[in-house]
Design an enzyme around this catalytic site. Structure first.
Site, mmCIF file in Angstrom:
data_model
loop_
_atom_site.group_PDB
_atom_site.id
_atom_site.type_symbol
_atom_site.label_atom_id
_atom_site.label_comp_id
_atom_site.label_asym_id
_atom_site.label_seq_id
_atom_site.Cartn_x
_atom_site.Cartn_y
_atom_site.Cartn_z
ATOM 1 N N ARG A 159 16.882 41.202 38.825
ATOM 2 C CA ARG A 159 15.871 41.459 37.778
ATOM 3 C C ARG A 159 15.914 40.827 37.013
ATOM 4 N NH1 ARG A 159 17.330 46.914 39.547
ATOM 5 N NH2 ARG A 159 16.866 47.655 40.427
ATOM 6 N N LYS A 182 18.627 50.156 36.867
ATOM 7 C CA LYS A 182 17.686 51.142 36.110
ATOM 8 C C LYS A 182 19.120 52.463 35.691
ATOM 9 C CE LYS A 182 13.566 49.114 37.608
ATOM 10 N NZ LYS A 182 12.254 49.035 38.410
ATOM 11 N N HIS A 250 10.253 37.680 39.685
ATOM 12 C CA HIS A 250 10.254 38.667 40.422
ATOM 13 C C HIS A 250 9.977 38.745 42.103
ATOM 14 C CE1 HIS A 250 11.438 43.080 40.909
ATOM 15 N NE2 HIS A 250 10.662 43.423 41.633
ATOM 16 N N ARG A 253 13.381 38.065 43.691
ATOM 17 C CA ARG A 253 14.369 39.033 44.293
ATOM 18 C C ARG A 253 14.346 39.170 44.877
ATOM 19 N NH1 ARG A 253 17.375 43.648 42.108
ATOM 20 N NH2 ARG A 253 15.860 45.854 41.918
ATOM 21 N N HIS A 276 19.617 50.056 44.546
ATOM 22 C CA HIS A 276 17.691 50.483 44.705
ATOM 23 C C HIS A 276 18.379 51.755 44.952
ATOM 24 C CE1 HIS A 276 15.448 47.086 46.473
ATOM 25 N NE2 HIS A 276 14.371 47.198 45.225
ATOM 26 N N TYR A 285 10.935 45.501 49.817
ATOM 27 C CA TYR A 285 11.471 44.752 49.551
ATOM 28 C C TYR A 285 11.669 42.906 50.413
ATOM 29 C CZ TYR A 285 11.712 44.998 44.493
ATOM 30 O OH TYR A 285 11.862 45.137 43.244
#
Length: 306
Positions: A159, A182, A250, A253, A276, A285
């Site tokens: 990211r 995250k 982004h 990615r 993820h 994605y």
């Protein structure tokens, strides 16, 4: 007016989330806005400030009235889903602390909405971006920096916040890089040789000292590089190459994941590389389509082979 007790409970909840290190500041700000909207509505809906006792008695009808009000005010399905998610999280925490049953709130369901699927670049376009970045900056060290950042996005699937959050301790890079993503989750990411070489070339030209505790990537004024500068450079590059507005940092990615899958990569392994929590997110994605899934099925399933 939101009651003092409700305001204090909201502050305590946000402080608890922050103490756990599970949300960025902008996420906490969004949670606070969503909960204030909910508490303000319930105050007007019932005609009185909602203390903790009143909040514990929120009914299914109250939740339906809240959702109808938000939609009438122009809140879209996606935003309403986010707002309800924040309210449910708050109620899970509050019900445990205050000892009540939050079923009416937790069972509230937002309207379905279509997710905007990412648009990965083609392999050729991704290569063109890397080749063209070198020509965008007036100073060689800035050009080398931009190439290094974008190579980490496309070559390692980081990211943009993860790449720009790296400190000098990450240099020189080895075969793997430990990334905190995250929710504070750590993952190991393989680092391809072009990414290592790009970071080394940038660090050699950088006019600011790259120290273990300082930023790896610097802006022109000597502070940690911000995402806006990378986005601006990508905008210039895509304009020069005639790429669509969807060609953002982004998207690189997304491209990393999609190109790995197209080369035969395992979807669950790609999920781990991207960090993820859900395989469905990785599927979005990588732009997995029915034809691709049927191809994998036919190749791997015993009946498909027979």
């Amino acid at each position: 007016m939101i009651s003092d007790a409700a305001r204090a409970a909201l502050a305590d909840w946000l402080a608890a989330i922050k103490a756990q290190g599970g949300a960025a500041d902008h996420t906490l700000d969004a949670y606070a806005r969503d909960l204030r909207a909910f508490l303000t509505f319930m105050t007007a809906h019932h005609g009185a400030s909602q203390g903790l006792g009143a909040l514990a008695r929120i009914s299914t009808a109250d939740m339906r009235a809240f959702m109808a009000h938000e939609r009438a005010a122009g809140l879209g399905p996606r935003s309403l889903a986010r707002r309800l998610s924040a309210v449910r999280s708050f109620y899970r925490w509050l019900s445990e602390r205050e000892g009540f049953e939050p079923t009416a709130v937790l069972s509230a369901r937002a309207p379905k909405y279509l997710r905007k699927l990412p648009r990965p670049l083609s392999e050729g376009a991704a290569r063109d971006v890397l080749d063209t970045l070198d020509t965008q900056a007036p100073e060689p060290w800035v050009a080398a920096r931009d190439v290094a950042v974008v190579t980490l996005l496309y070559g390692c699937g980081l990211r943009i916040s993860e790449a720009l959050g790296l400190n000098g301790a990450a240099h020189p890079m080895g075969d793997t890089l430990r990334i905190t993503g995250k929710g504070g989750k750590e993952r190991l990411v393989p680092v391809i040789a072009p990414a290592r070489d790009a970071v080394t070339a940038y660090a050699r030209l950088c006019p600011y000292p790259v120290t273990p505790r300082g930023p790896l990537f610097f802006g022109v004024r000597g502070r940690r590089l911000g995402a806006r500068a990378v986005q601006k450079t990508m905008a210039q590059t895509r304009a020069q190459l005639g790429l669509p507005p969807s060609a953002t940092p982004h998207a690189l990615r997304h491209s990393f994941a999609t190109h790995l899958l197209n080369a035969g990569g395992d979807l669950r392994a790609i999920q781990e590389l991207l960090g993820h929590a859900s395989l469905s997110t990785t599927e979005a994605y990588t732009g997995v389509d029915t034809a691709r899934l049927m191809e994998v099925y036919a190749r791997a399933h015993p009946q498909g082979r027979g």
